[in-house]
Design an enzyme around this catalytic site. Sequence first.
Site, short mmCIF file in Angstrom:
data_model
loop_
_atom_site.label_atom_id
_atom_site.label_comp_id
_atom_site.label_asym_id
_atom_site.label_seq_id
_atom_site.Cartn_x
_atom_site.Cartn_y
_atom_site.Cartn_z
N HIS A 141 27.79 18.40 11.22
CA HIS A 141 27.76 19.84 10.95
C HIS A 141 28.16 20.13 9.51
O HIS A 141 28.62 19.26 8.79
CB HIS A 141 28.74 20.58 11.88
CG HIS A 141 28.55 20.27 13.32
ND1 HIS A 141 29.59 20.31 14.24
CD2 HIS A 141 27.45 19.91 14.03
CE1 HIS A 141 29.14 19.99 15.43
NE2 HIS A 141 27.85 19.75 15.34
N HIS B 193 29.09 16.92 28.48
CA HIS B 193 28.27 16.87 27.26
C HIS B 193 26.87 16.39 27.62
O HIS B 193 26.70 15.44 28.39
CB HIS B 193 28.89 15.94 26.22
CG HIS B 193 28.20 16.02 24.88
ND1 HIS B 193 27.06 15.29 24.59
CD2 HIS B 193 28.47 16.74 23.76
CE1 HIS B 193 26.67 15.56 23.35
NE2 HIS B 193 27.49 16.44 22.83
#
Length: 424
Positions: free
Chosen positions: A108, A174
Amino acid sequence: MAKIKIPYSTTFVDAEIPDENLIAVLESKAHHFVPDVNEEQLVERALDNPIDSESLEELVKGKKNMVIITSDHTRPVPSKVTLPIVLRRIRKVNPNIDITILIATGFHRATTHQEMLNKFGEEIVNNEKLVNHVSWDKHDMKYVGILPSGGELWLNKLVMETELLISEGFIEPHFFAGFSGGRKSVLPGVAGKETVLANHCSEFIASPHARTGILNNNPIHKDMIFAAEQAKLAFILNVIIDADKKIIHAVAGDPQKAHEKGCEFVTELAVVEKKPADIVVTSNGGYPLDQNIYQTVKGMTAAEASCAEGGVIIILSACNDGHGGEAFYKYMAEASSPHEVTKKVLQIPRDKTLPDQWEFQILARILEKHTVFIVTDQCDKNMIESMHIKHSFTFDEALQKALEIKGEKASITVIPDGVSVIVK
């Protein structure tokens, strides 16, 4: 008419569903779990009872420096609760230890100063040494070896050169690593670009074992465990949170054993039985996970697991930060169809994995089978639609369009928080 609260940004939307259409509401029991003590006490208790490990206090004795890996702005880890406790306990036995808090950004962008203030609070931001991990800065990386998958393992130098490495995080289902938390703070958290790409290759993403709630035989998880071991991750504090992002459970201790215990707790609460429907309504759990389209793919996978072939998925997600990844956006927007994306991505070799490839691979898989609406009044409509996703400003508008597609008698399943459940 059923009224169901759906997380959206920092608030909720009251979604009204006709009773005759609604067949199921699938929720994690975590949202209704009431712990026996408060958040701080849960954290203290976990640290007092480390799993298969010496205490944090014993580990820091005699150390001159240490690194604490923490999560970035995209993860709802309640660091304002956890970090002060961890720091206090460390300095009680070793007041002069040099502590670096390394923000695990993975692939990110960097966490901004304001986001740090929001996440950690002024006391920590103003008085502690916080460093953003930057995966593409080779000067900050150290070559460590070869992953089980064959990819190169590059990790942040701070991690490899410190005397003691610990991490904090949270555990939730996840969509390809099985569960978040534990080893994931190292890979992808503080790994180099090449390592993240190798671990997230199309072959692994396509594996039936790389799915929500699965650790056994998960090739992505196997790489992550190896990376954590090579980094000598010594201790973890992981929490489990409810819909209000409040801590309801905590585990601490050995990075693998404590994480496994935490995953067992999450599994007991998060598994829901799928109820296949023509229309599935869900969300990405609200802020901070619904800041962009990239992260929103996670919630879509829960809906995918309970949506009939050719069905419609409606996901409420603010996406106020846009698409979330330039490569992710371009690969979708420049393709003539989701099928073209899938066809191309499956031909990409493991050592040639593209940035954000895993995300557009999964999004394309979902869009090939389903019509997807993103409900948001905070994101560019044209950008969403250029990615082969439909857009609605309100939930009512999206539901009406979905009923036009599937018929007025279409069955509807609601998964209020798509990232909190394991649909089986």
